[in-house]
Design a protein around this motif. Structure first.
Motif, PDB file in Angstrom:
ATOM      1  N   LEU A 204       1.290  86.754  31.142  1.00 56.39           N
ATOM      2  CA  LEU A 204       1.751  87.579  32.257  1.00 56.39           C
ATOM      3  C   LEU A 204       1.758  86.773  33.551  1.00 56.39           C
ATOM      4  N   LEU A 205       0.717  85.982  33.752  1.00 57.96           N
ATOM      5  CA  LEU A 205       0.632  85.146  34.944  1.00 57.96           C
ATOM      6  C   LEU A 205       1.780  84.138  34.978  1.00 57.96           C
ATOM      7  N   LEU A 206       2.057  83.510  33.835  1.00 54.78           N
ATOM      8  CA  LEU A 206       3.123  82.506  33.786  1.00 54.78           C
ATOM      9  C   LEU A 206       4.489  83.135  34.056  1.00 54.78           C
ATOM     10  N   TRP A 207       4.751  84.295  33.475  1.00 52.86           N
ATOM     11  CA  TRP A 207       6.029  84.965  33.704  1.00 52.86           C
ATOM     12  C   TRP A 207       6.144  85.421  35.165  1.00 52.86           C
ATOM     13  N   THR A 208       5.040  85.904  35.726  1.00 46.61           N
ATOM     14  CA  THR A 208       5.059  86.317  37.130  1.00 46.61           C
ATOM     15  C   THR A 208       5.337  85.132  38.036  1.00 46.61           C
ATOM     16  N   LEU A 209       4.700  84.001  37.763  1.00 45.16           N
ATOM     17  CA  LEU A 209       4.924  82.806  38.570  1.00 45.16           C
ATOM     18  C   LEU A 209       6.356  82.292  38.417  1.00 45.16           C
ATOM     19  N   ALA A 210       6.918  82.467  37.228  1.00 49.29           N
ATOM     20  CA  ALA A 210       8.326  82.097  37.036  1.00 49.29           C
ATOM     21  C   ALA A 210       9.219  82.968  37.929  1.00 49.29           C
ATOM     22  N   GLY A 211       8.894  84.263  38.004  1.00 44.05           N
ATOM     23  CA  GLY A 211       9.637  85.154  38.890  1.00 44.05           C
ATOM     24  C   GLY A 211       9.445  84.781  40.353  1.00 44.05           C
ATOM     25  N   VAL A 212       8.226  84.377  40.706  1.00 47.69           N
ATOM     26  CA  VAL A 212       7.944  83.930  42.075  1.00 47.69           C
ATOM     27  C   VAL A 212       8.808  82.722  42.422  1.00 47.69           C
ATOM     28  N   LEU A 213       8.908  81.775  41.510  1.00 47.91           N
ATOM     29  CA  LEU A 213       9.729  80.584  41.734  1.00 47.91           C
ATOM     30  C   LEU A 213      11.196  80.960  41.896  1.00 47.91           C
ATOM     31  N   LEU A 214      11.674  81.854  41.041  1.00 48.91           N
ATOM     32  CA  LEU A 214      13.069  82.296  41.115  1.00 48.91           C
ATOM     33  C   LEU A 214      13.346  82.991  42.446  1.00 48.91           C
ATOM     34  N   GLY A 215      12.446  83.875  42.853  1.00 50.01           N
ATOM     35  CA  GLY A 215      12.620  84.578  44.119  1.00 50.01           C
ATOM     36  C   GLY A 215      12.545  83.649  45.314  1.00 50.01           C
ATOM     37  N   SER A 216      11.722  82.610  45.210  1.00 51.60           N
ATOM     38  CA  SER A 216      11.616  81.633  46.298  1.00 51.60           C
ATOM     39  C   SER A 216      12.914  80.860  46.458  1.00 51.60           C
ATOM     40  N   LEU A 217      13.462  80.407  45.334  1.00 53.62           N
ATOM     41  CA  LEU A 217      14.700  79.633  45.385  1.00 53.62           C
ATOM     42  C   LEU A 217      15.862  80.487  45.880  1.00 53.62           C
ATOM     43  N   SER A 218      15.955  81.711  45.382  1.00 53.96           N
ATOM     44  CA  SER A 218      17.052  82.588  45.809  1.00 53.96           C
ATOM     45  C   SER A 218      16.910  82.957  47.282  1.00 53.96           C
ATOM     46  N   GLY A 219      15.682  83.172  47.740  1.00 58.23           N
ATOM     47  CA  GLY A 219      15.464  83.547  49.129  1.00 58.23           C
ATOM     48  C   GLY A 219      15.849  82.458  50.100  1.00 58.23           C
ATOM     49  N   LEU A 220      15.803  81.198  49.667  1.00 57.98           N
ATOM     50  CA  LEU A 220      16.136  80.075  50.534  1.00 57.98           C
ATOM     51  C   LEU A 220      17.624  79.759  50.545  1.00 57.98           C
ATOM     52  N   VAL A 221      18.414  80.472  49.714  1.00 55.10           N
ATOM     53  CA  VAL A 221      19.865  80.266  49.708  1.00 55.10           C
ATOM     54  C   VAL A 221      20.482  81.071  50.846  1.00 55.10           C
ATOM     55  N   PRO A 222      21.061  80.411  51.842  1.00 51.89           N
ATOM     56  CA  PRO A 222      21.654  81.156  52.969  1.00 51.89           C
ATOM     57  C   PRO A 222      22.780  82.074  52.501  1.00 51.89           C
ATOM     58  N   GLY A 223      22.755  83.305  52.968  1.00 54.53           N
ATOM     59  CA  GLY A 223      23.843  84.230  52.681  1.00 54.53           C
ATOM     60  C   GLY A 223      23.716  84.993  51.378  1.00 54.53           C
ATOM     61  N   LEU A 224      22.725  84.687  50.558  1.00 59.13           N
ATOM     62  CA  LEU A 224      22.554  85.420  49.303  1.00 59.13           C
ATOM     63  C   LEU A 224      21.793  86.703  49.605  1.00 59.13           C
ATOM     64  N   HIS A 225      22.525  87.783  49.786  1.00 57.11           N
ATOM     65  CA  HIS A 225      21.928  89.065  50.143  1.00 57.11           C
ATOM     66  C   HIS A 225      21.096  89.600  48.989  1.00 57.11           C
ATOM     67  N   ALA A 226      20.078  90.380  49.317  1.00 59.03           N
ATOM     68  CA  ALA A 226      19.176  90.919  48.291  1.00 59.03           C
ATOM     69  C   ALA A 226      19.932  91.737  47.250  1.00 59.03           C
ATOM     70  N   ASN A 227      20.949  92.492  47.681  1.00 65.73           N
ATOM     71  CA  ASN A 227      21.723  93.299  46.734  1.00 65.73           C
ATOM     72  C   ASN A 227      22.465  92.416  45.730  1.00 65.73           C
ATOM     73  N   ASN A 228      23.046  91.322  46.222  1.00 67.49           N
ATOM     74  CA  ASN A 228      23.768  90.421  45.322  1.00 67.49           C
ATOM     75  C   ASN A 228      22.812  89.683  44.390  1.00 67.49           C
ATOM     76  N   PHE A 229      21.645  89.315  44.897  1.00 67.06           N
ATOM     77  CA  PHE A 229      20.631  88.691  44.055  1.00 67.06           C
ATOM     78  C   PHE A 229      20.202  89.654  42.943  1.00 67.06           C
ATOM     79  N   ALA A 230      20.048  90.935  43.303  1.00 66.39           N
ATOM     80  CA  ALA A 230      19.672  91.931  42.303  1.00 66.39           C
ATOM     81  C   ALA A 230      20.749  92.083  41.239  1.00 66.39           C
ATOM     82  N   LEU A 231      22.021  92.022  41.647  1.00 68.57           N
ATOM     83  CA  LEU A 231      23.112  92.102  40.679  1.00 68.57           C
ATOM     84  C   LEU A 231      23.054  90.921  39.707  1.00 68.57           C
ATOM     85  N   LEU A 232      22.749  89.736  40.236  1.00 67.92           N
ATOM     86  CA  LEU A 232      22.617  88.574  39.370  1.00 67.92           C
ATOM     87  C   LEU A 232      21.446  88.747  38.404  1.00 67.92           C
ATOM     88  N   LEU A 233      20.330  89.282  38.907  1.00 68.15           N
ATOM     89  CA  LEU A 233      19.180  89.532  38.042  1.00 68.15           C
ATOM     90  C   LEU A 233      19.540  90.489  36.916  1.00 68.15           C
TER      91      LEU A 233
END
Length: 418
Positions: free
Chosen positions: A16-45
């Motif tokens: 569970l910890l490893l999967w959560t940290l994988a999600g943390v990494l994914l969210g970190s990378l997506s959050g640093l992409v300029p212009g990638l709105h949360a709604n569009n990120f959710a659609l990709l997810l």
């Protein structure tokens, strides 16, 4: 039954910890992409969640962690990019005004604090608030056009001058017309998880900021990161933002920015205007609303079975069991990680941008927004992006808040076309 079987597995916590940290990494990378709105990120997810191999609970926890961390980290590029010149300071976003004043490190920390306080407040309040909102929602839903119209009227009145109110009304009307013309369109696009929201939001809220920044001087030298706000004000604003996050999840068309303005208008001494004190409150409240919305949406899915956000749609697509103790733990861990990442990465991100040739950086990000518009909505997305960019320049020229551009969603909802 699932919970009992999983709890006796010796390696369950580690996985569970490893999967959560994988999600943390994914969210970190997506959050640093300029212009990638949360709604569009959710659609990709949502588009990739069903194809990720692994136990549904772990995949769902990763999706949830990614969504939470994205709400923390996406404030960093939003503040660091698009800083205008000093002459445009009055019409700049609050974070940009603080950067122009040399308080960018403080602004980033305020955003991180607003988000982590939202996690701390939202988790214990999620069940009672969700049940209360659920009781009143049928009435609100049946009168939704009136509720949204009242929100729009309140936002217009919150502008301080008649010139700004006029600019706000024009901005809302133009955005509403654009939304009515485009929201029902299903364009052919390279990405299956596409849609017109990407070019709409990139054009309305992203491109105008960057265009103004092209002739700006970039990021000036920044001072210390100490928070110049009282603990009482910080706690009160974060608490109000957290509660507003629940409402954002239930009322269509209401964004974190709208909720943040409402919070500042309601709080004692808050005017929701353009002053320095309100800039700090706006950053805290917006970050709090954004993060709390994800948490309240989890409890709404648990309580009434309705996914209220794109992240919850992605979570639901994994068919993960709603085992709240595990999922709440995931949220808390993701919140702590998101806070640390913003503090560590945010100031370095700001320093890197400050050393870069700013007009070239702004032009590159504009090109990225154009590319995202094409990927999500094809050639039509490019046209929508251009039209939205032109409309997005209107409130800036009248020195009105950009939040009125949310008319792109509210307008069609009021008249019942979307």
């Amino acid at each position: 039954m699932v919970a009992v079987e999983l709890s006796v597995e010796p390696t369950f916590t580690l996985w569970l910890l490893l999967w959560t940290l994988a999600g943390v990494l994914l969210g970190s990378l997506s959050g640093l992409v300029p212009g990638l709105h949360a709604n569009n990120f959710a659609l990709l997810l949502a588009g990739v969640a069903t194809s990720v191999p692994g136990p549904p609970l772990f995949v769902g926890a990763a999706m949830l962690a990614a969504g939470v961390v994205h709400t923390f980290v996406n404030a960093v590029p939003a503040m660091a990019l698009g800083v205008p010149d000093a002459e445009m300071a009055l019409t700049a976003l609050p974070g940009h005004r603080m950067i122009l004043d040399g308080r960018g490190h403080e602004a980033i920390r305020l955003s991180a604090v607003g988000s982590i306080l939202a996690v701390i407040v939202a988790v214990p309040l999620a069940v009672p608030v969700t049940m209360l909102v659920d009781l009143t929602y049928p009435t609100i839903r049946s009168h939704l056009p009136l509720v949204l119209a009242a929100v729009v009227f309140g936002l217009l009145l919150s502008e301080r001058t008649s010139r700004r109110r006029f600019g706000a009304a024009v901005s809302f009307a133009l955005a509403a017309g654009l939304g009515a013309a485009t929201l029902d369109v299903n364009p052919e696009a390279p990405l299956d998880a596409g849609g017109v929201l990407a070019p709409l939001f990139a054009g309305l809220f992203g491109a105008p900021v960057l265009i103004d920044a092209i002739r700006g001087g970039g990021v000036p030298p920044q001072g210390d990161a100490s928070l110049r706000v009282t603990r009482t004000t910080l706690a009160l604003t974060a608490f109000a933002g957290s509660i507003a996050g629940a409402l954002v999840g239930y009322l269509p068309g209401i964004s974190a920015a709208i909720a943040a303005v409402a919070v500042l208008v309601v709080l004692p001494g808050g005017e929701g205007g353009l002053g320095g004190a309100d800039d700090r409150g706006y950053i805290v409240a917006t970050s709090g609303v954004d993060t709390a919305n994800t948490i309240f949406a989890l409890f709404a899915l648990w309580a009434i079975g309705q996914p209220r956000t794109g992240v919850m749609v992605a979570f639901e697509s994994t068919a993960a069991p709603l085992w709240l103790p595990v999922l709440v733990g995931t949220v808390l861990l993701a919140g702590v990680c998101g806070f640390a990442i913003v503090i560590v990465v945010g100031e370095r991100y700001l320093s890197f941008v400050g050393r870069t040739d700013y007009w070239k950086l702004s032009a590159a990000v504009l090109s990225l927004l154009l590319a995202l518009s094409y990927l999500f909505a094809g050639a039509l997305g490019v046209a929508i992006f251009a039209a939205a960019t032109a409309i997005g320049m209107v409130p800036v020229r009248f020195r009105a808040r950009r939040v009125h551009l949310m008319g792109v969603l509210i307008g069609p909802l009021v008249v019942g076309t979307w």
